[in-house]
Design a protein around this motif. Structure first.
Motif, mmCIF file in Angstrom:
data_model
loop_
_atom_site.group_PDB
_atom_site.id
_atom_site.type_symbol
_atom_site.label_atom_id
_atom_site.label_comp_id
_atom_site.label_asym_id
_atom_site.label_seq_id
_atom_site.Cartn_x
_atom_site.Cartn_y
_atom_site.Cartn_z
ATOM 1 N N THR A 104 0.810 -1.220 0.000
ATOM 2 C CA THR A 104 0.000 0.000 0.000
ATOM 3 C C THR A 104 0.847 1.275 0.000
ATOM 4 N N ARG A 105 2.125 1.153 0.297
ATOM 5 C CA ARG A 105 3.028 2.315 0.336
ATOM 6 C C ARG A 105 4.314 1.903 -0.388
ATOM 7 N N TYR A 106 4.438 2.362 -1.618
ATOM 8 C CA TYR A 106 5.587 1.965 -2.423
ATOM 9 C C TYR A 106 6.763 2.926 -2.316
ATOM 10 N N LEU A 107 6.563 4.043 -1.636
ATOM 11 C CA LEU A 107 7.611 5.049 -1.504
ATOM 12 C C LEU A 107 7.481 5.690 -0.120
ATOM 13 N N SER A 108 8.569 5.677 0.642
ATOM 14 C CA SER A 108 8.570 6.259 1.986
ATOM 15 C C SER A 108 9.670 7.300 2.103
ATOM 16 N N GLU A 109 9.387 8.389 2.810
ATOM 17 C CA GLU A 109 10.396 9.401 3.121
ATOM 18 C C GLU A 109 10.917 9.063 4.515
ATOM 19 N N ILE A 110 12.215 8.754 4.637
ATOM 20 C CA ILE A 110 12.747 8.233 5.901
ATOM 21 C C ILE A 110 13.927 9.031 6.460
ATOM 22 N N SER A 111 14.118 10.253 6.033
ATOM 23 C CA SER A 111 15.258 11.054 6.513
ATOM 24 C C SER A 111 15.294 11.140 8.030
ATOM 25 N N SER A 112 14.147 11.463 8.640
ATOM 26 C CA SER A 112 14.128 11.651 10.091
ATOM 27 C C SER A 112 14.405 10.342 10.829
ATOM 28 N N VAL A 113 13.941 9.231 10.279
ATOM 29 C CA VAL A 113 14.182 7.925 10.912
ATOM 30 C C VAL A 113 15.678 7.609 10.910
ATOM 31 N N LEU A 114 16.359 8.007 9.830
ATOM 32 C CA LEU A 114 17.790 7.738 9.704
ATOM 33 C C LEU A 114 18.643 8.796 10.406
#
Length: 159
Positions: A104-114
């Motif tokens: 259901t989510r093919y693209l995630s923004e993960i800057s803050s997680v990293l």
């Protein structure tokens, strides 16, 4: 590069970004591969991607620090790479799993997680998988739209 490689979904994806005027540099998360060209084991992926040295940075963190990209697109949606990615950024694999690409989510923004500032990090599946699922064009377009938003945002910040 042989003809089959040149026309692969990955290289077509790469060229489509370049053709639209983006400065694109490709890189591998896993820097080392056994001679038989198989993937690293789970343990090897974690060990080779772990931070090291006095500054406790991984190879990937060092590359991002040195090259200063505005956007990083990770095309490693395969769950086998989550441990390597978590190791490279010293984040919990469980936390990172919450952002893995899925049906259901093919693209995630993960800057803050990293824990990255001043760089936007997008995470999606490999272009070959996206092509098989008929999502290739939609994800490529979403990435381009994200690039455009980042470019506008940076322009506004400099005013």
């Amino acid at each position: 590069i042989n003809e089959g490689t040149r026309n692969s979904p990955f290289w077509n994806f790469y060229r489509r970004l370049c053709d639209d005027g983006y400065n694109v540099l490709w890189n591998n998360l896993d820097k080392f591969h056994p001679e038989n060209k198989q993937r690293l084991s789970w343990e090897q992926g974690i060990r080779f991607n772990s931070p090291y040295g006095e500054d406790k940075l991984s190879v990937l963190q060092r590359e991002i620090k040195e090259l200063k990209p505005k956007v990083v697109v990770l095309v490693v949606g395969n769950k086998k790479y989550t441990a390597s990615l978590a190791s490279a950024f010293s984040v919990s694999e469980e936390e990172l799993k919450k952002y893995e690409p899925n049906t259901t989510r093919y693209l995630s923004e993960i800057s803050s997680v990293l824990g990255l500032e001043n760089v936007s990090v997008l995470w999606t599946y490999h272009p070959a998988y996206l092509q098989r699922k008929k999502l290739y064009c939609a994800v490529l377009q979403a990435i381009k739209e994200h690039f455009a938003i980042e470019k506008r945002s940076r322009k506004e910040d400099s005013l």
